[in-house]
Write an enzyme that holds these catalytic residues in place. Structure first.
Site, PDB file in Angstrom:
ATOM      1  N   ASN A   9      -2.158  -7.470  -6.014  1.00  0.00           N
ATOM      2  CA  ASN A   9      -2.684  -8.051  -4.769  1.00  0.00           C
ATOM      3  C   ASN A   9      -2.293  -7.116  -3.625  1.00  0.00           C
ATOM      4  O   ASN A   9      -1.134  -7.078  -3.232  1.00  0.00           O
ATOM      5  CB  ASN A   9      -2.079  -9.453  -4.567  1.00  0.00           C
ATOM      6  CG  ASN A   9      -2.433 -10.049  -3.215  1.00  0.00           C
ATOM      7  OD1 ASN A   9      -3.343  -9.572  -2.533  1.00  0.00           O
ATOM      8  ND2 ASN A   9      -1.718 -11.103  -2.833  1.00  0.00           N
ATOM      9  N   TRP A  10      -3.267  -6.407  -3.117  1.00  0.00           N
ATOM     10  CA  TRP A  10      -2.980  -5.395  -2.080  1.00  0.00           C
ATOM     11  C   TRP A  10      -2.824  -6.018  -0.695  1.00  0.00           C
ATOM     12  O   TRP A  10      -2.471  -5.309   0.253  1.00  0.00           O
ATOM     13  CB  TRP A  10      -4.090  -4.337  -2.052  1.00  0.00           C
ATOM     14  CG  TRP A  10      -4.177  -3.496  -3.286  1.00  0.00           C
ATOM     15  CD1 TRP A  10      -3.320  -3.518  -4.370  1.00  0.00           C
ATOM     16  CD2 TRP A  10      -5.162  -2.489  -3.598  1.00  0.00           C
ATOM     17  NE1 TRP A  10      -3.713  -2.606  -5.316  1.00  0.00           N
ATOM     18  CE2 TRP A  10      -4.849  -1.956  -4.864  1.00  0.00           C
ATOM     19  CE3 TRP A  10      -6.277  -1.993  -2.926  1.00  0.00           C
ATOM     20  CZ2 TRP A  10      -5.603  -0.955  -5.471  1.00  0.00           C
ATOM     21  CZ3 TRP A  10      -7.041  -0.992  -3.525  1.00  0.00           C
ATOM     22  CH2 TRP A  10      -6.705  -0.476  -4.776  1.00  0.00           C
ATOM     23  N   LYS A  11      -3.117  -7.285  -0.558  1.00  0.00           N
ATOM     24  CA  LYS A  11      -3.016  -7.978   0.741  1.00  0.00           C
ATOM     25  C   LYS A  11      -3.760  -7.165   1.820  1.00  0.00           C
ATOM     26  O   LYS A  11      -4.807  -6.595   1.534  1.00  0.00           O
ATOM     27  CB  LYS A  11      -1.546  -8.218   1.100  1.00  0.00           C
ATOM     28  CG  LYS A  11      -0.765  -8.909  -0.025  1.00  0.00           C
ATOM     29  CD  LYS A  11       0.580  -9.392   0.395  1.00  0.00           C
ATOM     30  CE  LYS A  11       1.329  -9.926  -0.808  1.00  0.00           C
ATOM     31  NZ  LYS A  11       2.567 -10.608  -0.459  1.00  0.00           N
ATOM     32  N   HIS A  95      -2.938 -18.786  -2.363  1.00  0.00           N
ATOM     33  CA  HIS A  95      -1.766 -17.930  -2.156  1.00  0.00           C
ATOM     34  C   HIS A  95      -0.911 -18.524  -1.041  1.00  0.00           C
ATOM     35  O   HIS A  95      -1.445 -19.036  -0.047  1.00  0.00           O
ATOM     36  CB  HIS A  95      -2.208 -16.502  -1.800  1.00  0.00           C
ATOM     37  CG  HIS A  95      -1.064 -15.533  -1.845  1.00  0.00           C
ATOM     38  ND1 HIS A  95      -0.128 -15.460  -0.838  1.00  0.00           N
ATOM     39  CD2 HIS A  95      -0.694 -14.630  -2.788  1.00  0.00           C
ATOM     40  CE1 HIS A  95       0.777 -14.534  -1.167  1.00  0.00           C
ATOM     41  NE2 HIS A  95       0.452 -14.026  -2.348  1.00  0.00           N
ATOM     42  N   GLU A  97       0.636 -17.320   1.349  1.00  0.00           N
ATOM     43  CA  GLU A  97       0.390 -16.799   2.704  1.00  0.00           C
ATOM     44  C   GLU A  97      -0.835 -17.464   3.332  1.00  0.00           C
ATOM     45  O   GLU A  97      -0.910 -17.612   4.554  1.00  0.00           O
ATOM     46  CB  GLU A  97       0.252 -15.269   2.655  1.00  0.00           C
ATOM     47  CG  GLU A  97       1.612 -14.611   2.407  1.00  0.00           C
ATOM     48  CD  GLU A  97       1.554 -13.252   1.752  1.00  0.00           C
ATOM     49  OE1 GLU A  97       0.473 -12.659   1.650  1.00  0.00           O
ATOM     50  OE2 GLU A  97       2.629 -12.780   1.306  1.00  0.00           O
ATOM     51  N   GLU A 173       4.163 -18.582  -8.217  1.00  0.00           N
ATOM     52  CA  GLU A 173       4.806 -17.668  -7.279  1.00  0.00           C
ATOM     53  C   GLU A 173       5.750 -18.441  -6.359  1.00  0.00           C
ATOM     54  O   GLU A 173       5.298 -19.006  -5.338  1.00  0.00           O
ATOM     55  CB  GLU A 173       3.750 -16.971  -6.417  1.00  0.00           C
ATOM     56  CG  GLU A 173       2.748 -16.159  -7.202  1.00  0.00           C
ATOM     57  CD  GLU A 173       2.112 -15.086  -6.325  1.00  0.00           C
ATOM     58  OE1 GLU A 173       2.296 -13.910  -6.622  1.00  0.00           O
ATOM     59  OE2 GLU A 173       1.452 -15.442  -5.330  1.00  0.00           O
ATOM     60  N   GLY A 179       8.115 -10.964  -1.813  1.00  0.00           N
ATOM     61  CA  GLY A 179       8.491  -9.910  -0.866  1.00  0.00           C
ATOM     62  C   GLY A 179       9.966  -9.877  -0.501  1.00  0.00           C
ATOM     63  O   GLY A 179      10.352  -9.193   0.447  1.00  0.00           O
ATOM     64  N   SER A 214       8.166 -10.480  -6.206  1.00  0.00           N
ATOM     65  CA  SER A 214       9.107  -9.349  -6.326  1.00  0.00           C
ATOM     66  C   SER A 214       9.140  -8.727  -7.726  1.00  0.00           C
ATOM     67  O   SER A 214      10.187  -8.262  -8.178  1.00  0.00           O
ATOM     68  CB  SER A 214      10.511  -9.776  -5.894  1.00  0.00           C
ATOM     69  OG  SER A 214      10.517 -10.074  -4.515  1.00  0.00           O
ATOM     70  N   GLY A 235       2.588  -7.922  -5.669  1.00  0.00           N
ATOM     71  CA  GLY A 235       2.239  -7.567  -4.299  1.00  0.00           C
ATOM     72  C   GLY A 235       2.699  -6.153  -3.988  1.00  0.00           C
ATOM     73  O   GLY A 235       2.045  -5.167  -4.334  1.00  0.00           O
ATOM     74  N   GLY A 236       3.855  -6.050  -3.335  1.00  0.00           N
ATOM     75  CA  GLY A 236       4.363  -4.764  -2.839  1.00  0.00           C
ATOM     76  C   GLY A 236       4.306  -3.620  -3.840  1.00  0.00           C
ATOM     77  O   GLY A 236       3.854  -2.518  -3.505  1.00  0.00           O
TER      78      GLY A 236
HETATM   79  C1  PEP Z   1       2.374 -11.864  -3.812  1.00  0.00           C
HETATM   80  O1  PEP Z   1       2.322 -11.967  -2.597  1.00  0.00           O
HETATM   81  O2  PEP Z   1       1.483 -12.364  -4.524  1.00  0.00           O
HETATM   82  C2  PEP Z   1       3.507 -11.168  -4.398  1.00  0.00           C
HETATM   83  C3  PEP Z   1       3.784 -11.424  -5.623  1.00  0.00           C
HETATM   84  O3  PEP Z   1       4.191 -10.291  -3.561  1.00  0.00           O
HETATM   85  P1  PEP Z   1       5.448  -9.382  -3.956  1.00  0.00           P
HETATM   86  O4  PEP Z   1       5.205  -8.835  -5.335  1.00  0.00           O
HETATM   87  O5  PEP Z   1       5.487  -8.324  -2.907  1.00  0.00           O
HETATM   88  O6  PEP Z   1       6.644 -10.278  -3.941  1.00  0.00           O
END
Ligand code: PEP
Length: 259
Positions: A9-11, A95, A97, A173, A179, A214, A235-236
């Site tokens: 997920n590149w956000k 999600h 966010e 999640e 994050g 994470s 994500g990151g």
């Molecule tokens: C996400 O936002 O879906 C996610 C898993 O982010 P991260 O891997 O950066 O925690």
């Protein structure tokens, strides 16, 4: 062994179209891996990323409107049928966010899921408890409420087609893990995934269950070994091709003794 998924997920990243194309291109060696690899770019980059990706890597969007499945007077919105026609195969829905920053309620999410399935998109439905809920021991209660959105879907007279149910994936999640560099232990994730599976089966559904929060190249191998973790939503670490490719490798070869 069940099908495993590694989805990035590149956000709201990266900043430029050329960086998005470079990131997409860097994944093309992963297409023949023993797991399903997918990316979820920003909508403005969807077409270019689609053209840059090798066949076999699946492409999704981060959101669709709840207002309509197709077209209408909804300025600024983008619909499920529009993105499906652009080549997206799935959408994230729920999600944290979006729930947090856009006030998305279960009613809104339910409409989005219906629109996605109507337009032929698969759905990765994201659920997870907040830090406070986690500390108060309310994780399962929160997940139960979030999963109830799917229960009404399973009971709906227009949504009993088994192909619809087959197009659902759950991503667990925990909000406190997104994050932050924190993760639950694999044991705790397994307990939660078992709970989710039981909840789903109570209303006649099964779905792959991914973990997100994470995930990185270091912790992915331990998650990949679990039969109860059907993959990861990243994500990151999905923005660094070396790290994301290492995560893919961990899920493609979960019993590799070097890990
Ligand atoms: C996400 O936002 O879906 C996610 C898993 O982010 P991260 O891997 O950066 O925690």
């Amino acid at each position: 062994m069940s099908q495993k998924y590694v989805i990035g997920n590149w956000k709201l990243n990266p900043a430029t179209l050329s960086d998005a194309i470079a990131l997409a291109t860097s994944l093309n060696n992963s297409k023949d891996q023993g797991c399903t690899v997918g990316v979820v770019p920003a909508l403005v980059h969807l077409s270019a990323v689609k053209n840059a990706l090798a066949d076999g890597i699946i492409l999704g969007v981060q959101d669709i409107t709840h207002k309509t499945a197709d077209t209408g007077a909804f300025t600024g919105d983008v619909s499920a049928c529009q993105v499906a026609k652009m080549g997206a195969g799935f959408t994230l829905i729920g999600h944290s966010e979006r729930r947090q920053h856009h006030g998305e309620t279960e009613e809104i999410l339910s409409a989005k899921i219906n629109h996605a399935l109507t337009c032929g998109l698969s759905v990765i439905y994201c659920i997870g408890e907040s830090q406070d809920e986690h500390e108060r021991g309310e994780t399962f209660g929160t997940l139960k409420n979030q999963l109830a959105t799917l229960q009404s879907l399973a009971q709906s007279s227009t949504r009993t087609d088994s192909t619809d149910i087959a197009r659902l994936i759950i991503a667990y999640e925990p909000v406190w893990a997104i994050g932050t560099g924190l993760t639950p232990t694999p044991d705790d994730i397994e307990k939660t995934h078992r709970f989710i599976k039981d909840e789903l089966s109570a209303f006649g559904m099964t779905a792959p269950i991914l973990y997100g929060g994470s995930v990185n190249d270091k912790n992915a191998p331990q998650f990949a070994k679990s039969e109860l973790i059907d993959g990861v939503l990243v994500g990151g670490a999905s923005l660094k091709s070396e790290h994301f490719n290492a995560i893919i490798d961990a899920f493609a070869n979960p019993s590799n003794p070097s890990k």
